[in-house]
Scaffold this motif. Structure first.
Motif, PDB file in Angstrom:
ATOM      1  N   GLU A  47       4.398   3.905  18.964  1.00 32.26           N
ATOM      2  CA  GLU A  47       4.008   3.177  17.759  1.00 32.26           C
ATOM      3  C   GLU A  47       3.053   4.020  16.912  1.00 32.26           C
ATOM      4  O   GLU A  47       2.168   4.686  17.436  1.00 32.26           O
ATOM      5  N   SER A  48       3.219   3.960  15.599  1.00 30.51           N
ATOM      6  CA  SER A  48       2.329   4.717  14.713  1.00 30.51           C
ATOM      7  C   SER A  48       0.960   4.047  14.666  1.00 30.51           C
ATOM      8  O   SER A  48       0.812   2.851  14.952  1.00 30.51           O
ATOM      9  N   VAL A  49      -0.035   4.820  14.273  1.00 30.96           N
ATOM     10  CA  VAL A  49      -1.407   4.327  14.162  1.00 30.96           C
ATOM     11  C   VAL A  49      -1.465   3.196  13.142  1.00 30.96           C
ATOM     12  O   VAL A  49      -2.106   2.170  13.365  1.00 30.96           O
ATOM     13  N   GLY A  50      -0.781   3.355  11.999  1.00 30.40           N
ATOM     14  CA  GLY A  50      -0.787   2.326  10.967  1.00 30.40           C
ATOM     15  C   GLY A  50      -0.109   1.047  11.409  1.00 30.40           C
ATOM     16  O   GLY A  50      -0.563  -0.053  11.090  1.00 30.40           O
ATOM     17  N   HIS A  51       0.978   1.176  12.155  1.00 30.64           N
ATOM     18  CA  HIS A  51       1.696   0.001  12.642  1.00 30.64           C
ATOM     19  C   HIS A  51       0.806  -0.787  13.608  1.00 30.64           C
ATOM     20  O   HIS A  51       0.711  -2.013  13.532  1.00 30.64           O
ATOM     21  N   GLU A  52       0.136  -0.063  14.489  1.00 32.34           N
ATOM     22  CA  GLU A  52      -0.797  -0.693  15.426  1.00 32.34           C
ATOM     23  C   GLU A  52      -1.938  -1.368  14.661  1.00 32.34           C
ATOM     24  O   GLU A  52      -2.343  -2.487  14.977  1.00 32.34           O
ATOM     25  N   LYS A  78     -12.478   1.038   8.692  1.00 34.13           N
ATOM     26  CA  LYS A  78     -11.426   2.042   8.829  1.00 34.13           C
ATOM     27  C   LYS A  78     -10.259   1.714   7.894  1.00 34.13           C
ATOM     28  O   LYS A  78      -9.717   2.601   7.232  1.00 34.13           O
ATOM     29  N   VAL A  79      -9.895   0.448   7.821  1.00 34.74           N
ATOM     30  CA  VAL A  79      -8.804   0.011   6.946  1.00 34.74           C
ATOM     31  C   VAL A  79      -9.163   0.280   5.486  1.00 34.74           C
ATOM     32  O   VAL A  79      -8.365   0.846   4.733  1.00 34.74           O
ATOM     33  N   VAL A  80     -10.363  -0.099   5.085  1.00 35.38           N
ATOM     34  CA  VAL A  80     -10.808   0.113   3.703  1.00 35.38           C
ATOM     35  C   VAL A  80     -10.773   1.600   3.368  1.00 35.38           C
ATOM     36  O   VAL A  80     -10.268   1.999   2.312  1.00 35.38           O
ATOM     37  N   GLY A  81     -11.271   2.431   4.258  1.00 40.29           N
ATOM     38  CA  GLY A  81     -11.271   3.874   4.023  1.00 40.29           C
ATOM     39  C   GLY A  81      -9.867   4.424   3.879  1.00 40.29           C
ATOM     40  O   GLY A  81      -9.580   5.219   2.975  1.00 40.29           O
ATOM     41  N   TYR A  82      -8.970   3.996   4.759  1.00 35.06           N
ATOM     42  CA  TYR A  82      -7.580   4.472   4.699  1.00 35.06           C
ATOM     43  C   TYR A  82      -6.939   4.078   3.369  1.00 35.06           C
ATOM     44  O   TYR A  82      -6.339   4.910   2.690  1.00 35.06           O
ATOM     45  N   VAL A  83      -7.076   2.818   3.014  1.00 36.14           N
ATOM     46  CA  VAL A  83      -6.437   2.335   1.785  1.00 36.14           C
ATOM     47  C   VAL A  83      -6.991   3.064   0.571  1.00 36.14           C
ATOM     48  O   VAL A  83      -6.234   3.522  -0.285  1.00 36.14           O
ATOM     49  N   ARG A  84      -8.299   3.210   0.489  1.00 39.37           N
ATOM     50  CA  ARG A  84      -8.899   3.892  -0.666  1.00 39.37           C
ATOM     51  C   ARG A  84      -8.461   5.364  -0.742  1.00 39.37           C
ATOM     52  O   ARG A  84      -8.132   5.866  -1.815  1.00 39.37           O
ATOM     53  N   ARG A  85      -8.460   6.067   0.387  1.00 38.25           N
ATOM     54  CA  ARG A  85      -8.042   7.476   0.395  1.00 38.25           C
ATOM     55  C   ARG A  85      -6.594   7.622  -0.058  1.00 38.25           C
ATOM     56  O   ARG A  85      -6.260   8.489  -0.860  1.00 38.25           O
ATOM     57  N   HIS A  86      -5.729   6.780   0.471  1.00 43.35           N
ATOM     58  CA  HIS A  86      -4.312   6.911   0.149  1.00 43.35           C
ATOM     59  C   HIS A  86      -3.981   6.419  -1.256  1.00 43.35           C
ATOM     60  O   HIS A  86      -3.066   6.940  -1.887  1.00 43.35           O
ATOM     61  N   MET A  87      -4.717   5.450  -1.760  1.00 40.86           N
ATOM     62  CA  MET A  87      -4.501   5.027  -3.145  1.00 40.86           C
ATOM     63  C   MET A  87      -4.874   6.161  -4.100  1.00 40.86           C
ATOM     64  O   MET A  87      -4.259   6.316  -5.149  1.00 40.86           O
ATOM     65  N   ALA A  88      -5.847   6.964  -3.731  1.00 41.60           N
ATOM     66  CA  ALA A  88      -6.247   8.106  -4.562  1.00 41.60           C
ATOM     67  C   ALA A  88      -5.171   9.194  -4.568  1.00 41.60           C
ATOM     68  O   ALA A  88      -5.174  10.060  -5.444  1.00 41.60           O
ATOM     69  N   MET A 105       1.491  -0.209   3.357  1.00 43.92           N
ATOM     70  CA  MET A 105       1.840  -1.587   3.720  1.00 43.92           C
ATOM     71  C   MET A 105       1.583  -1.839   5.208  1.00 43.92           C
ATOM     72  O   MET A 105       1.206  -2.947   5.586  1.00 43.92           O
ATOM     73  N   ASN A 106       1.777  -0.820   6.043  1.00 45.02           N
ATOM     74  CA  ASN A 106       1.443  -0.981   7.462  1.00 45.02           C
ATOM     75  C   ASN A 106      -0.035  -1.303   7.640  1.00 45.02           C
ATOM     76  O   ASN A 106      -0.427  -1.949   8.607  1.00 45.02           O
ATOM     77  N   TRP A 107      -0.863  -0.843   6.707  1.00 45.90           N
ATOM     78  CA  TRP A 107      -2.308  -1.081   6.746  1.00 45.90           C
ATOM     79  C   TRP A 107      -2.691  -2.324   5.941  1.00 45.90           C
ATOM     80  O   TRP A 107      -3.857  -2.574   5.674  1.00 45.90           O
ATOM     81  N   GLY A 108      -1.683  -3.104   5.528  1.00 38.45           N
ATOM     82  CA  GLY A 108      -1.949  -4.382   4.871  1.00 38.45           C
ATOM     83  C   GLY A 108      -2.098  -4.335   3.370  1.00 38.45           C
ATOM     84  O   GLY A 108      -2.450  -5.333   2.753  1.00 38.45           O
ATOM     85  N   HIS A 109      -1.840  -3.178   2.756  1.00 42.47           N
ATOM     86  CA  HIS A 109      -1.991  -3.067   1.303  1.00 42.47           C
ATOM     87  C   HIS A 109      -0.663  -2.692   0.659  1.00 42.47           C
ATOM     88  O   HIS A 109      -0.113  -1.631   0.941  1.00 42.47           O
ATOM     89  N   ASP A 110      -0.171  -3.567  -0.203  1.00 40.53           N
ATOM     90  CA  ASP A 110       1.035  -3.260  -0.961  1.00 40.53           C
ATOM     91  C   ASP A 110       0.601  -2.770  -2.340  1.00 40.53           C
ATOM     92  O   ASP A 110       0.119  -3.556  -3.159  1.00 40.53           O
TER      93      ASP A 110
END
Length: 142
Positions: A47-52, A78-88, A105-110
């Motif tokens: 399983e991927s880290v994001g899926h988990e 961790k979720v907030v950091g991931y979403v912000r980094r990837h949105m950038a 989306m695996n991290w809950g952000h569409d």
């Protein structure tokens, strides 16, 4: 306690970053697209880290705030950091069928649902209720 360790701030930023409802995220995690994106740690084909993380996010969204632990708040950060980094790192063009979107989306952000509010600014819910404040009320340089 630093601002990033403030549970109220962490919760608010988490609920801003995660714009998918628990049922919606659960349904997404069952798709092939969800299962085929992201970095896999450990065994090949695992399983991927994001899926988990997505499964954990569902649990966090369904719990009451007084049931959240320090480890839960750490994961929220961790979720907030991931979403912000990837949105950038948003790619140009239509992102609806991209691995970039699927990973988020695996991290809950569409990302097609709308942009994140700036850190420390009004929450997504407040912006939806009241709209963006007039430019003259935003303060200098905003």
């Amino acid at each position: 306690m630093s601002r990033s360790d403030d549970p109220q701030q962490t919760y608010r930023e988490f609920t801003d970053a995660v714009n998918m409802k628990p049922g919606e995220l659960q349904k997404w995690l069952e798709t092939d697209e969800s299962k085929h994106v992201g970095w896999r740690k450990g065994t090949r084909g695992g399983e991927s880290v994001g899926h988990e993380s997505g499964r954990r996010i569902i649990d966090l969204l369904r719990r009451k705030r007084d049931q959240l632990t320090a480890a839960d708040y750490k994961h929220m950060r961790k979720v907030v950091g991931y979403v912000r980094r990837h949105m950038a790192q948003r790619p140009s063009g239509d992102v609806r069928r991209t691995r970039w979107r699927y990973s988020l989306m695996n991290w809950g952000h569409d990302p097609v649902k709308g942009p994140l509010p700036p850190p420390g600014g009004p929450s997504r819910k407040a912006l939806e209720r009241h709209g963006t404040p007039p430019k003259e009320r935003r303060g200098p340089g905003r």
